[in-house]
Design a protein around this motif. Structure first.
Motif, short mmCIF file in Angstrom:
data_model
loop_
_atom_site.label_atom_id
_atom_site.label_comp_id
_atom_site.label_asym_id
_atom_site.label_seq_id
_atom_site.Cartn_x
_atom_site.Cartn_y
_atom_site.Cartn_z
N SER A 1 0.74 -1.07 -0.13
CA SER A 1 -0.09 0.07 -0.01
C SER A 1 0.93 1.18 -0.08
O SER A 1 0.45 2.38 -0.23
N VAL A 2 2.16 1.16 0.46
CA VAL A 2 3.00 2.42 0.46
C VAL A 2 4.19 2.49 -0.76
O VAL A 2 4.81 3.42 -0.59
N LYS A 3 4.35 0.97 -1.34
CA LYS A 3 5.50 1.02 -2.11
C LYS A 3 5.37 2.37 -3.11
O LYS A 3 4.23 2.60 -3.71
N GLY A 4 6.52 3.09 -3.48
CA GLY A 4 6.42 3.97 -4.46
C GLY A 4 6.15 5.36 -3.92
O GLY A 4 6.26 6.35 -4.61
N ASN B 1 2.82 11.79 -1.28
CA ASN B 1 1.51 11.41 -2.08
C ASN B 1 0.60 10.84 -1.00
O ASN B 1 0.06 9.77 -1.26
N LEU B 2 0.77 11.38 0.26
CA LEU B 2 -0.20 10.80 1.37
C LEU B 2 -1.68 10.91 0.83
O LEU B 2 -2.32 11.60 0.18
N LYS B 3 -2.40 9.68 1.40
CA LYS B 3 -4.02 9.54 1.12
C LYS B 3 -4.51 9.29 2.47
O LYS B 3 -4.05 9.16 3.71
N PRO B 4 -5.89 9.56 2.45
CA PRO B 4 -6.43 9.59 3.58
C PRO B 4 -6.52 8.37 4.26
O PRO B 4 -6.51 8.17 5.67
N GLU B 5 -6.29 7.31 3.57
CA GLU B 5 -6.30 5.72 4.12
C GLU B 5 -4.98 5.81 4.92
O GLU B 5 -4.64 4.52 5.44
#
Length: 126
Positions: free
Chosen positions: A63-66, A85-89
């Motif tokens: 889920s966090v690769k890259g 590139n943070l996401k709400p999840e």
């Protein structure tokens, strides 16, 4: 006395970046495998990224690769987690933890790590 202290968490908008720090005291971090973990409300703690001792192999959750990068600065006895590139999840409490140097290399799972910091909150929201 072995101690880990996380910092760098906060509130960030989706697509933003944060850099978490894990400062170690009472021991030399270079000899320890270390990992970053996170726990969101109502969910189990999960492995985010781990690094072997002396700059050994790194692993990342799919889920966090890259997007996330683990690194260490031995001169500062500190490990970092650069999060882009943070996401709400990604919202969770983030913890760092180390594996006893007496143990063989193991999986990036919470149960294999022996000493933990207190955590730092990361909230990704607009």
């Amino acid at each position: 006395q072995l101690q880990l202290v996380e910092s760098g968490g906060g509130l960030v908008q989706p697509g933003g970046s944060l850099r978490l720090s894990c400062a170690a005291s009472g021991f030399s971090l270079d000899y320890y495998a270390i990992g970053w973990f996170r726990q969101a409300p109502g969910k189990e703690r999960e492995g985010v990224s781990c690094m072997g001792n002396s700059g050994g192999p790194t692993t990342y959750a799919d889920s966090v690769k890259g997007r996330f990068t683990i690194s260490r600065d031995n001169a500062k006895n500190t490990v970092y987690l650069q999060m882009n590139n943070l996401k709400p999840e990604d919202t969770a409490i983030y913890y760092c933890a180390v594996v006893s140097p007496l143990k063989l290399p193991g999986a990036c799972v919470p149960g294999y790590h022996d000493s933990w910091g207190q955590g730092t909150q990361v909230t990704v929201s607009s």
